[in-house]
Write a protein that holds these residues in place. Structure first.
Motif, PDB file in Angstrom:
ATOM      1  N   GLN A  58      -1.244  -4.475   6.087  1.00  0.00           N
ATOM      2  CA  GLN A  58      -2.576  -4.057   6.520  1.00  0.00           C
ATOM      3  C   GLN A  58      -3.438  -3.574   5.367  1.00  0.00           C
ATOM      4  OE1 GLN A  58      -1.240  -0.868   9.265  1.00  0.00           O
ATOM      5  NE2 GLN A  58      -2.877   0.347   8.374  1.00  0.00           N
ATOM      6  N   ARG A  59      -2.844  -3.002   4.346  1.00  0.00           N
ATOM      7  CA  ARG A  59      -3.635  -2.542   3.202  1.00  0.00           C
ATOM      8  C   ARG A  59      -4.242  -3.726   2.437  1.00  0.00           C
ATOM      9  NH1 ARG A  59      -3.075   2.783   2.758  1.00  0.00           N
ATOM     10  NH2 ARG A  59      -1.209   3.797   3.526  1.00  0.00           N
ATOM     11  N   LYS A  60      -3.492  -4.811   2.347  1.00  0.00           N
ATOM     12  CA  LYS A  60      -3.984  -5.976   1.608  1.00  0.00           C
ATOM     13  C   LYS A  60      -5.069  -6.724   2.355  1.00  0.00           C
ATOM     14  CE  LYS A  60       0.048  -6.515  -1.265  1.00  0.00           C
ATOM     15  NZ  LYS A  60       1.205  -7.323  -1.647  1.00  0.00           N
ATOM     16  N   ILE A  61      -5.241  -6.447   3.648  1.00  0.00           N
ATOM     17  CA  ILE A  61      -6.350  -7.064   4.386  1.00  0.00           C
ATOM     18  C   ILE A  61      -7.461  -6.051   4.653  1.00  0.00           C
ATOM     19  CG2 ILE A  61      -4.940  -8.886   5.402  1.00  0.00           C
ATOM     20  CD1 ILE A  61      -5.027  -7.239   8.050  1.00  0.00           C
ATOM     21  N   GLY A  62      -7.407  -4.921   3.917  1.00  0.00           N
ATOM     22  CA  GLY A  62      -8.493  -3.957   3.971  1.00  0.00           C
ATOM     23  C   GLY A  62      -8.392  -2.904   5.059  1.00  0.00           C
ATOM     24  N   ARG A  63      -7.305  -2.844   5.790  1.00  0.00           N
ATOM     25  CA  ARG A  63      -7.144  -1.846   6.860  1.00  0.00           C
ATOM     26  C   ARG A  63      -6.285  -0.709   6.318  1.00  0.00           C
ATOM     27  NH1 ARG A  63     -11.031  -2.971  10.152  1.00  0.00           N
ATOM     28  NH2 ARG A  63      -9.979  -1.782  11.763  1.00  0.00           N
ATOM     29  N   ARG A  64      -6.862   0.127   5.467  1.00  0.00           N
ATOM     30  CA  ARG A  64      -6.114   1.137   4.717  1.00  0.00           C
ATOM     31  C   ARG A  64      -5.748   2.374   5.521  1.00  0.00           C
ATOM     32  NH1 ARG A  64      -9.829  -1.175   1.680  1.00  0.00           N
ATOM     33  NH2 ARG A  64      -9.159  -2.237  -0.205  1.00  0.00           N
ATOM     34  N   SER A 137      -8.214  13.140  17.100  1.00  0.00           N
ATOM     35  CA  SER A 137      -7.817  12.148  16.102  1.00  0.00           C
ATOM     36  C   SER A 137      -7.038  12.797  14.970  1.00  0.00           C
ATOM     37  CB  SER A 137      -9.048  11.450  15.523  1.00  0.00           C
ATOM     38  OG  SER A 137      -9.770  10.801  16.542  1.00  0.00           O
ATOM     39  N   SER A 138      -5.997  12.093  14.518  1.00  0.00           N
ATOM     40  CA  SER A 138      -5.213  12.518  13.360  1.00  0.00           C
ATOM     41  C   SER A 138      -5.115  11.340  12.410  1.00  0.00           C
ATOM     42  CB  SER A 138      -3.806  12.950  13.783  1.00  0.00           C
ATOM     43  OG  SER A 138      -3.859  14.043  14.667  1.00  0.00           O
ATOM     44  N   PHE A 139      -5.302  11.607  11.132  1.00  0.00           N
ATOM     45  CA  PHE A 139      -5.280  10.557  10.123  1.00  0.00           C
ATOM     46  C   PHE A 139      -3.945  10.577   9.398  1.00  0.00           C
ATOM     47  CE2 PHE A 139      -9.574  11.790  10.918  1.00  0.00           C
ATOM     48  CZ  PHE A 139     -10.261  10.590  10.973  1.00  0.00           C
ATOM     49  N   ALA A 140      -3.294   9.427   9.353  1.00  0.00           N
ATOM     50  CA  ALA A 140      -2.035   9.325   8.627  1.00  0.00           C
ATOM     51  C   ALA A 140      -2.323   9.265   7.139  1.00  0.00           C
ATOM     52  CB  ALA A 140      -1.273   8.082   9.059  1.00  0.00           C
ATOM     53  N   ILE A 141      -1.537   9.994   6.366  1.00  0.00           N
ATOM     54  CA  ILE A 141      -1.697   9.961   4.912  1.00  0.00           C
ATOM     55  C   ILE A 141      -1.054   8.692   4.353  1.00  0.00           C
ATOM     56  CG2 ILE A 141      -1.076  11.112   2.745  1.00  0.00           C
ATOM     57  CD1 ILE A 141      -1.286  13.769   4.357  1.00  0.00           C
ATOM     58  N   ARG A 142       0.188   8.436   4.761  1.00  0.00           N
ATOM     59  CA  ARG A 142       0.860   7.192   4.386  1.00  0.00           C
ATOM     60  C   ARG A 142       2.054   7.001   5.311  1.00  0.00           C
ATOM     61  NH1 ARG A 142       5.553   8.041   1.003  1.00  0.00           N
ATOM     62  NH2 ARG A 142       5.632  10.213   0.322  1.00  0.00           N
ATOM     63  N   PRO A 143       2.418   5.766   5.555  1.00  0.00           N
ATOM     64  CA  PRO A 143       3.607   5.534   6.386  1.00  0.00           C
ATOM     65  C   PRO A 143       4.871   5.838   5.589  1.00  0.00           C
ATOM     66  CG  PRO A 143       2.671   3.461   5.662  1.00  0.00           C
ATOM     67  CD  PRO A 143       1.753   4.531   5.181  1.00  0.00           C
ATOM     68  N   ILE A 144       5.842   6.433   6.242  1.00  0.00           N
ATOM     69  CA  ILE A 144       7.137   6.705   5.618  1.00  0.00           C
ATOM     70  C   ILE A 144       8.144   5.666   6.090  1.00  0.00           C
ATOM     71  CG2 ILE A 144       8.973   8.408   5.289  1.00  0.00           C
ATOM     72  CD1 ILE A 144       6.152   9.175   4.133  1.00  0.00           C
ATOM     73  N   VAL A 145       8.186   5.433   7.376  1.00  0.00           N
ATOM     74  CA  VAL A 145       9.069   4.424   7.956  1.00  0.00           C
ATOM     75  C   VAL A 145       8.221   3.598   8.919  1.00  0.00           C
ATOM     76  CG1 VAL A 145      11.063   4.005   9.439  1.00  0.00           C
ATOM     77  CG2 VAL A 145      11.105   5.903   7.807  1.00  0.00           C
ATOM     78  N   ARG A 146       8.268   2.306   8.773  1.00  0.00           N
ATOM     79  CA  ARG A 146       7.587   1.397   9.700  1.00  0.00           C
ATOM     80  C   ARG A 146       8.517   0.213   9.884  1.00  0.00           C
ATOM     81  NH1 ARG A 146       1.477  -0.047   8.824  1.00  0.00           N
ATOM     82  NH2 ARG A 146       1.260   1.930   9.879  1.00  0.00           N
ATOM     83  N   LYS A 147       9.078   0.098  11.052  1.00  0.00           N
ATOM     84  CA  LYS A 147      10.045  -0.954  11.315  1.00  0.00           C
ATOM     85  C   LYS A 147       9.497  -1.941  12.330  1.00  0.00           C
ATOM     86  CE  LYS A 147      13.886   2.199  10.545  1.00  0.00           C
ATOM     87  NZ  LYS A 147      15.025   2.886  11.141  1.00  0.00           N
ATOM     88  N   THR A 148       9.947  -3.160  12.197  1.00  0.00           N
ATOM     89  CA  THR A 148       9.638  -4.165  13.214  1.00  0.00           C
ATOM     90  C   THR A 148      10.898  -4.702  13.857  1.00  0.00           C
ATOM     91  OG1 THR A 148       9.659  -5.972  11.616  1.00  0.00           O
ATOM     92  CG2 THR A 148       7.531  -4.880  11.995  1.00  0.00           C
ATOM     93  N   ALA A 149      12.058  -4.379  13.282  1.00  0.00           N
ATOM     94  CA  ALA A 149      13.325  -4.914  13.776  1.00  0.00           C
ATOM     95  C   ALA A 149      14.109  -3.827  14.507  1.00  0.00           C
ATOM     96  CB  ALA A 149      14.164  -5.457  12.621  1.00  0.00           C
ATOM     97  N   PHE A 150      14.668  -4.189  15.652  1.00  0.00           N
ATOM     98  CA  PHE A 150      15.523  -3.288  16.413  1.00  0.00           C
ATOM     99  C   PHE A 150      16.945  -3.398  15.904  1.00  0.00           C
ATOM    100  CE2 PHE A 150      12.072  -4.337  19.311  1.00  0.00           C
ATOM    101  CZ  PHE A 150      11.677  -3.072  19.716  1.00  0.00           C
ATOM    102  N   SER A 151      17.635  -2.274  15.809  1.00  0.00           N
ATOM    103  CA  SER A 151      19.039  -2.280  15.439  1.00  0.00           C
ATOM    104  C   SER A 151      19.858  -2.761  16.626  1.00  0.00           C
ATOM    105  CB  SER A 151      19.485  -0.873  15.047  1.00  0.00           C
ATOM    106  OG  SER A 151      20.875  -0.860  14.851  1.00  0.00           O
TER     107      SER A 151
END
Length: 167
Positions: A58-64, A137-151
């Motif tokens: 998302q950062r590389k498409i401008g959604r920072r 509203s709360s603004f995230a500073i940076r993601p720590i964990v972002r997963k797309t796969a289920f264990s």
């Protein structure tokens, strides 16, 4: 659908690489190509696999910015909930929406380019949602964990020819 060990191995590999050729997938999970393809199709037909996507940075498409918005509605009547849910699904900036238990009725995750873009989204999207009594509203500073796969409690190892099965 009850998933067996081989189904879980297939799903684990596909979550890592949804574009893997069937022959390579079959080799990784220890099946013949035709048996593997049958299993993948069964997983698709039963809805265990409900689609394939490209994951974008998302950062590389401008959604920072990630913004989390807690929404409280004016009431809990079905009409109020349904109107809100139908409206929220129409806005592309809203990436996720969850019905919540607790202080807020809904939790939204949206993306924005920057604070000015969030202000636009607030005015043009959030302020137009029906039945809203309060927003926080709360603004995230940076993601720590972002997963797309289920264990799925399985490990995939390269299969040798002696472990190939034809199920």
């Amino acid at each position: 659908m009850k998933l067996d060990r081989l189904d879980k191995r297939i799903l684990t590999v596909l979550q890592q690489d949804g574009r893997i050729p069937n022959a390579d997938l079959a080799e990784k999970v220890g099946l013949s190509a035709s048996a593997c393809l049958r299993r993948v199709r069964a997983l698709e037909e039963t809805g265990v696999i409900n689609g394939y996507v490209a994951l974008l940075d998302q950062r590389k498409i401008g959604r920072r910015m990630d913004v989390f918005v807690e929404i409280s509605l004016v009431g809990q009547a079905n009409e109020v909930l349904n109107a809100f849910e139908q409206a929220v699904a129409q806005y592309p900036e809203i990436m996720e929406c969850y019905l919540m238990a607790g202080d807020a009725d809904y939790l939204l995750r949206l993306t924005a380019e920057d604070p000015n873009d969030f202000e636009r989204i607030h005015r043009e999207t959030l302020a137009r949602l029906p039945g809203v009594s309060r927003m926080k509203s709360s603004f995230a500073i940076r993601p720590i964990v972002r997963k797309t796969a289920f264990s799925l409690d399985t490990q995939v190892r390269p299969a040798d020819d002696s472990s190939r099965r034809t199920r």
